[in-house]
Motif scaffolding. Structure first.
Motif, PDB file in Angstrom:
ATOM      1  N   VAL A  30      -5.534  -3.989  -2.693  1.00  0.00           N
ATOM      2  CA  VAL A  30      -6.171  -3.175  -1.649  1.00  0.00           C
ATOM      3  C   VAL A  30      -5.709  -1.724  -1.756  1.00  0.00           C
ATOM      4  CG1 VAL A  30      -6.289  -2.767   0.847  1.00  0.00           C
ATOM      5  CG2 VAL A  30      -6.646  -5.065  -0.070  1.00  0.00           C
ATOM      6  N   THR A  31      -4.418  -1.521  -1.949  1.00  0.00           N
ATOM      7  CA  THR A  31      -3.899  -0.158  -2.065  1.00  0.00           C
ATOM      8  C   THR A  31      -4.554   0.573  -3.235  1.00  0.00           C
ATOM      9  OG1 THR A  31      -1.807  -0.829  -1.074  1.00  0.00           O
ATOM     10  CG2 THR A  31      -1.804   1.225  -2.337  1.00  0.00           C
ATOM     11  N   LEU A  32      -4.659  -0.083  -4.373  1.00  0.00           N
ATOM     12  CA  LEU A  32      -5.311   0.543  -5.530  1.00  0.00           C
ATOM     13  C   LEU A  32      -6.783   0.835  -5.259  1.00  0.00           C
ATOM     14  CD1 LEU A  32      -3.599  -1.519  -8.361  1.00  0.00           C
ATOM     15  CD2 LEU A  32      -3.329   0.947  -7.933  1.00  0.00           C
ATOM     16  N   SER A  33      -7.441  -0.054  -4.571  1.00  0.00           N
ATOM     17  CA  SER A  33      -8.846   0.172  -4.224  1.00  0.00           C
ATOM     18  C   SER A  33      -8.988   1.399  -3.329  1.00  0.00           C
ATOM     19  CB  SER A  33      -9.426  -1.062  -3.528  1.00  0.00           C
ATOM     20  OG  SER A  33     -10.734  -0.811  -3.060  1.00  0.00           O
ATOM     21  N   ILE A  34      -8.164   1.487  -2.299  1.00  0.00           N
ATOM     22  CA  ILE A  34      -8.226   2.607  -1.356  1.00  0.00           C
ATOM     23  C   ILE A  34      -7.891   3.919  -2.054  1.00  0.00           C
ATOM     24  CG2 ILE A  34      -7.203   3.592   0.740  1.00  0.00           C
ATOM     25  CD1 ILE A  34      -9.094   1.175   1.233  1.00  0.00           C
ATOM     26  N   LEU A  35      -6.977   3.874  -3.012  1.00  0.00           N
ATOM     27  CA  LEU A  35      -6.624   5.067  -3.780  1.00  0.00           C
ATOM     28  C   LEU A  35      -7.679   5.406  -4.838  1.00  0.00           C
ATOM     29  CD1 LEU A  35      -2.793   4.455  -4.244  1.00  0.00           C
ATOM     30  CD2 LEU A  35      -3.899   6.160  -2.761  1.00  0.00           C
ATOM     31  N   PHE A 177      -1.882  -7.442   6.856  1.00  0.00           N
ATOM     32  CA  PHE A 177      -1.302  -6.675   5.754  1.00  0.00           C
ATOM     33  C   PHE A 177      -2.379  -5.991   4.918  1.00  0.00           C
ATOM     34  CE2 PHE A 177       2.664  -8.747   6.769  1.00  0.00           C
ATOM     35  CZ  PHE A 177       3.606  -7.787   6.413  1.00  0.00           C
ATOM     36  N   VAL A 178      -3.542  -6.616   4.790  1.00  0.00           N
ATOM     37  CA  VAL A 178      -4.670  -5.972   4.103  1.00  0.00           C
ATOM     38  C   VAL A 178      -5.042  -4.688   4.836  1.00  0.00           C
ATOM     39  CG1 VAL A 178      -7.167  -6.166   3.672  1.00  0.00           C
ATOM     40  CG2 VAL A 178      -5.640  -8.035   3.007  1.00  0.00           C
ATOM     41  N   LEU A 179      -5.109  -4.766   6.168  1.00  0.00           N
ATOM     42  CA  LEU A 179      -5.459  -3.590   6.955  1.00  0.00           C
ATOM     43  C   LEU A 179      -4.410  -2.486   6.790  1.00  0.00           C
ATOM     44  CD1 LEU A 179      -6.774  -5.390  10.159  1.00  0.00           C
ATOM     45  CD2 LEU A 179      -8.120  -4.269   8.372  1.00  0.00           C
ATOM     46  N   ILE A 184      -2.390   2.877   5.208  1.00  0.00           N
ATOM     47  CA  ILE A 184      -1.253   3.710   4.816  1.00  0.00           C
ATOM     48  C   ILE A 184      -1.618   4.741   3.740  1.00  0.00           C
ATOM     49  CG2 ILE A 184       1.048   3.675   3.743  1.00  0.00           C
ATOM     50  CD1 ILE A 184       1.553   1.100   5.428  1.00  0.00           C
ATOM     51  N   PRO A 185      -2.309   4.363   2.644  1.00  0.00           N
ATOM     52  CA  PRO A 185      -2.629   5.380   1.634  1.00  0.00           C
ATOM     53  C   PRO A 185      -3.579   6.467   2.143  1.00  0.00           C
ATOM     54  CG  PRO A 185      -3.033   3.186   0.767  1.00  0.00           C
ATOM     55  CD  PRO A 185      -2.719   3.042   2.217  1.00  0.00           C
ATOM     56  N   GLN A 186      -4.280   6.179   3.225  1.00  0.00           N
ATOM     57  CA  GLN A 186      -5.201   7.170   3.779  1.00  0.00           C
ATOM     58  C   GLN A 186      -4.516   8.069   4.797  1.00  0.00           C
ATOM     59  OE1 GLN A 186      -9.398   5.691   4.436  1.00  0.00           O
ATOM     60  NE2 GLN A 186      -8.252   3.773   4.579  1.00  0.00           N
ATOM     61  N   ASP A 187      -3.238   7.789   5.086  1.00  0.00           N
ATOM     62  CA  ASP A 187      -2.458   8.575   6.030  1.00  0.00           C
ATOM     63  C   ASP A 187      -3.122   8.622   7.406  1.00  0.00           C
ATOM     64  OD1 ASP A 187      -0.220  10.034   6.772  1.00  0.00           O
ATOM     65  OD2 ASP A 187      -1.106  11.958   6.222  1.00  0.00           O
ATOM     66  N   VAL A 188      -3.574   7.469   7.864  1.00  0.00           N
ATOM     67  CA  VAL A 188      -4.207   7.358   9.180  1.00  0.00           C
ATOM     68  C   VAL A 188      -3.107   7.009  10.175  1.00  0.00           C
ATOM     69  CG1 VAL A 188      -6.083   6.270  10.491  1.00  0.00           C
ATOM     70  CG2 VAL A 188      -6.302   6.559   8.026  1.00  0.00           C
ATOM     71  N   ARG A 189      -2.387   8.012  10.630  1.00  0.00           N
ATOM     72  CA  ARG A 189      -1.168   7.814  11.418  1.00  0.00           C
ATOM     73  C   ARG A 189      -1.379   7.066  12.727  1.00  0.00           C
ATOM     74  NH1 ARG A 189      -0.299  13.104   9.398  1.00  0.00           N
ATOM     75  NH2 ARG A 189       1.372  13.084   7.879  1.00  0.00           N
ATOM     76  N   ILE A 190      -2.359   7.468  13.504  1.00  0.00           N
ATOM     77  CA  ILE A 190      -2.531   6.870  14.836  1.00  0.00           C
ATOM     78  C   ILE A 190      -2.789   5.377  14.718  1.00  0.00           C
ATOM     79  CG2 ILE A 190      -3.959   6.838  16.917  1.00  0.00           C
ATOM     80  CD1 ILE A 190      -4.427   9.856  16.404  1.00  0.00           C
ATOM     81  N   ARG A 191      -3.753   4.990  13.933  1.00  0.00           N
ATOM     82  CA  ARG A 191      -4.099   3.576  13.806  1.00  0.00           C
ATOM     83  C   ARG A 191      -2.986   2.796  13.107  1.00  0.00           C
ATOM     84  NH1 ARG A 191      -6.357   3.920  17.793  1.00  0.00           N
ATOM     85  NH2 ARG A 191      -8.235   5.126  17.903  1.00  0.00           N
ATOM     86  N   SER A 193       0.230   3.337  13.245  1.00  0.00           N
ATOM     87  CA  SER A 193       1.320   3.083  14.176  1.00  0.00           C
ATOM     88  C   SER A 193       0.954   1.962  15.140  1.00  0.00           C
ATOM     89  CB  SER A 193       1.690   4.356  14.947  1.00  0.00           C
ATOM     90  OG  SER A 193       0.623   4.771  15.773  1.00  0.00           O
ATOM     91  N   LEU A 194      -0.319   1.858  15.520  1.00  0.00           N
ATOM     92  CA  LEU A 194      -0.745   0.752  16.378  1.00  0.00           C
ATOM     93  C   LEU A 194      -0.581  -0.576  15.655  1.00  0.00           C
ATOM     94  CD1 LEU A 194      -3.973   2.232  17.988  1.00  0.00           C
ATOM     95  CD2 LEU A 194      -1.883   1.618  19.183  1.00  0.00           C
ATOM     96  N   TYR A 195      -0.996  -0.632  14.385  1.00  0.00           N
ATOM     97  CA  TYR A 195      -0.863  -1.866  13.614  1.00  0.00           C
ATOM     98  C   TYR A 195       0.608  -2.227  13.439  1.00  0.00           C
ATOM     99  CZ  TYR A 195      -5.734  -2.494  12.317  1.00  0.00           C
ATOM    100  OH  TYR A 195      -7.078  -2.747  12.349  1.00  0.00           O
ATOM    101  N   ASN A 196       1.444  -1.246  13.161  1.00  0.00           N
ATOM    102  CA  ASN A 196       2.871  -1.525  12.970  1.00  0.00           C
ATOM    103  C   ASN A 196       3.491  -2.085  14.244  1.00  0.00           C
ATOM    104  OD1 ASN A 196       3.191  -0.801  10.282  1.00  0.00           O
ATOM    105  ND2 ASN A 196       3.422   1.361  10.774  1.00  0.00           N
TER     106      ASN A 196
END
Length: 199
Positions: A30-35, A177-179, A184-191, A193-196
């Motif tokens: 997933v990380t490689l796909s998003i990147l 974990f997929v989400l 994370i690679p998109q640096d979507v901080r708000i969302r 932090s909610l998932y974490n």
């Protein structure tokens, strides 16, 4: 990234504590796909298969789990990246590890789409959304409903209902974990932090 450094990275991800068992390759894919590195997924796939060489059923499970993670990542990174990743994976997947089109699907989504009442799927999706977002889930959904178009909330309900909450191939934790691997690679901080917090 060289193949050697990618294998080294995959080995370290594989040994990450608190990662659900056998989920390192779905997180990596997933990380490689998003990147936007879909051609690198083949190395993850081949490395994951090596451990179970000779065991076709386990290899089929790995292939299905990677495909499912890439389908689910469309909700986070967009359908074009998932399409590119799935096609890149298909090019290196042996025929015996493929699911035939319009035949049996381990996810059961076609059955859900046509034979299961949509209200049941939407309830499952809402339960998964509530699990992910925890005590702020109602507020987050309300914000989406009031974003200027109710279609954002509807889109989220459809994605969580029909795509993300399906646990026939990946567990709810693995789907979470997929989400995260997509956010994370998109640096979507708000969302993120909610998932974490929810996990």
């Amino acid at each position: 990234m060289s193949k050697t450094s990618l294998i080294s990275l995959l080995s370290s991800i594989r040994l990450t504590p608190h990662l659900p068992p056998n989920s390192w390759y779905i997180v990596s894919s997933v990380t490689l796909s998003i990147l936007n590195k879909p051609d690198e997924i083949q190395h993850v796939f081949k490395y994951a298969l090596e451990k179970d060489e000779g065991n076709t059923q386990k290899q089929l499970d790995i292939a299905r789990r990677i495909r499912e993670s890439l389908v689910k990542s469309a909700a986070i990174g967009g359908l074009p990246k998932s399409i590119n990743a799935l096609y890149a994976l298909k090019r290196v997947t042996p025929q015996n590890l493929m699911d035939e089109p319009l035949e049996y699907s381990p996810t059961g989504r076609s059955v859900e789409l046509y034979d299961v009442p949509s209200s049941k799927i939407m309830q499952r999706g809402q339960a998964f959304f509530d699990q992910i977002y925890g005590k702020v889930s109602k507020r987050v959904m309300s914000q989406m409903d009031q974003s200027g178009t109710e279609d954002l909330g509807i889109t989220a309900r459809l994605m969580y209902g029909y795509i993300l909450s399906n646990t026939n191939v990946l567990t709810a934790l693995e789907s979470s974990f997929v989400l995260l691997a997509g956010l994370i690679p998109q640096d979507v901080r708000i969302r993120t932090s909610l998932y974490n917090r929810a996990m």
